[in-house]
Design an enzyme around this catalytic site. Structure first.
Site, short mmCIF file in Angstrom:
data_model
loop_
_atom_site.label_atom_id
_atom_site.label_comp_id
_atom_site.label_asym_id
_atom_site.label_seq_id
_atom_site.Cartn_x
_atom_site.Cartn_y
_atom_site.Cartn_z
N CYS A 295 0.87 -1.18 0.00
CA CYS A 295 0.00 0.00 0.00
C CYS A 295 0.90 1.23 0.00
O CYS A 295 1.68 1.45 0.94
CB CYS A 295 -0.86 -0.02 1.26
SG CYS A 295 -1.91 1.42 1.46
N CYS B 220 -0.92 3.57 -6.89
CA CYS B 220 -1.80 2.96 -5.89
C CYS B 220 -2.04 1.53 -6.34
O CYS B 220 -2.30 1.29 -7.54
CB CYS B 220 -3.12 3.73 -5.83
SG CYS B 220 -4.42 2.88 -4.89
N1 DGL Z 1 -3.98 0.55 -2.24
C1 DGL Z 1 -3.54 1.65 -1.50
C2 DGL Z 1 -2.33 2.35 -2.06
O1 DGL Z 1 -1.55 1.74 -2.75
C3 DGL Z 1 -4.50 2.55 -0.81
C4 DGL Z 1 -5.80 2.87 -1.40
C5 DGL Z 1 -6.69 3.54 -0.38
O2 DGL Z 1 -7.05 2.84 0.56
O3 DGL Z 1 -7.01 4.73 -0.53
O4 DGL Z 1 -2.11 3.49 -1.79
#
Ligand code: DGL
Length: 372
Positions: free
Chosen positions: A152, A278
């Protein structure tokens, strides 16, 4: 000196004389070496108590648990057969898990989606850092993980430094938008970057951008709501490819943000490279492709992160290299079935749908958990 004398045995040059803290007369039957070992243990426990008290007083949040670090280290020595933890705010990190499963087929994985608290992108650093700490503790305590991949970008930006200092003995891999890799690919020198607001406004990302700003023109676009829409879309049927892109919530958001960024293409002045900052966004690659055209290169982090994880495990002597993975995850371990346990703090049906759609894994791999 009298005490030392009293604690030593009758032999001259006895090893007990070298242990000033061991001044009680040893019971009969103990050898010098027993006593020496006991003394060293005693010494380390005293050091532990002092260190632990200091850490708890200075930074309670950094303290992993109230055990003594030395005792803890003895009982939590990482084993090659332990699983690798992978975590994300939701199902987006499954894109990273997919790459990890391909690169490390003999490893066991425990994936945790904090879907009850997703999205992280618009929550603020303090909340994301607190969740990252809670999940790291949970994965260590409940699953004895040997490494953690923070799949993440938002959690990495908000908390990776703190996690590193409170878990110095844990192999840790974080993610950040791969704008450096984009530099090696772009020909027009114009690069688009999409990600969450949390990631793209973080000090960590700001520093990275500043270090590369003179090498390309970057157009940075936070995509509020897109990760959340992707989470929700997991339970919906896939829209036929012939439908207009804006006919789904995810497609409409992609269109809004791509249009706001400017021209994509390979002509001078156009963005020929798009960094997916993301881990959720690879799951709307079809929508993004429809919008930016066939010639724009997508840069994502799954494969590089899997390679980095493999390198770190290998260097630490913790890589599983052959045969079925050890351990007893019931979901795991045949040649045909990847060894992954998929946990979620949200609805398990959503995780089951995501596991089926993106990893081709059946519902038996999924569980619901609560992490406080
Ligand atoms: N998948 C996550 C990232 O790479 C976060 C997405 C979220 O929860 O806003 O930042």
């Amino acid at each position: 000196a009298r005490r030392l004398q009293a604690g030593s045995s009758s032999k001259k040059g006895n090893v007990l004389n070298t242990l000033p803290f061991y001044w009680i007369k040893p019971p009969a039957g103990l050898t010098d070496w027993h006593c020496a070992l006991a003394g060293l243990f005693h010494f380390s426990i005293v050091t532990d108590i002092l260190l632990e008290a200091y850490v708890s007083a200075q930074a309670p949040r950094l303290s992993y648990n109230p055990c003594f670090p030395t005792a803890r280290a003895w009982f939590t020595m990482p084993q090659a057969s332990s699983p690798i933890g992978v975590f994300d705010s939701g199902v987006g990190g499954l894109s990273v898990l997919r790459a990890l499963l391909a690169a490390l087929p003999h490893e066991r994985f425990v994936y945790l989606a904090d879907s009850a608290n997703a999205p992280y992108g618009e929550r603020g650093d303090a909340f994301v850092a607190a969740r990252t700490h809670a999940i790291t503790r949970y994965l260590r305590e409940q699953h004895d993980i040997k490494a953690l991949v923070v799949a993440c970008n938002t959690a990495t930006a908000a908390a990776i430094h703190e996690v590193r200092s409170s878990h110095p003995d844990l192999l840790l891999v974080g993610l950040e938008p791969a704008i450096k890799s984009a530099l090696a690919v772009t020909k027009t020198g114009h690069v688009g970057v999409i990600g969450t607001r949390g990631t793209l406004t973080s000090a960590k990302f700001g520093k990275l951008m500043a270090s590369l700003a003179d090498q390309a023109h970057f157009v940075v676009q936070p995509c509020d709501g897109l990760a959340h829409a992707i989470e929700r879309s997991v339970a919906l049927p896939v829209a036929p490819a012939s439908y207009p892109v804006e006919s789904t919530e995810t497609g409409a958001l992609c269109k809004r943000y791509v249009n706001a960024m400017g021209a994509f293409g390979t002509a001078p002045g156009e963005m020929d490279t798009l960094v997916l900052g993301c881990t959720h966004y690879i799951f709307v690659a079809h929508e993004l492709r429809t919008l930016v055209g066939p010639d724009v290169q997508f840069i994502e982090t799954g494969e590089p992160v899997a390679r980095q994880t493999k390198r770190l495990l290998d260097a630490a002597g913790l890589l599983q290299t052959g045969g079925a993975a050890d351990g007893n995850l019931s979901e795991a371990g045949t040649d045909a079935t990847p060894s992954a346990l998929l946990l979620t703090t949200g609805p398990v049906a959503m995780m089951e749908a995501a596991a089926q759609r993106w990893l081709n894994l059946p519902a038996e791999h999924c569980r619901s958990v609560s992490v406080r």
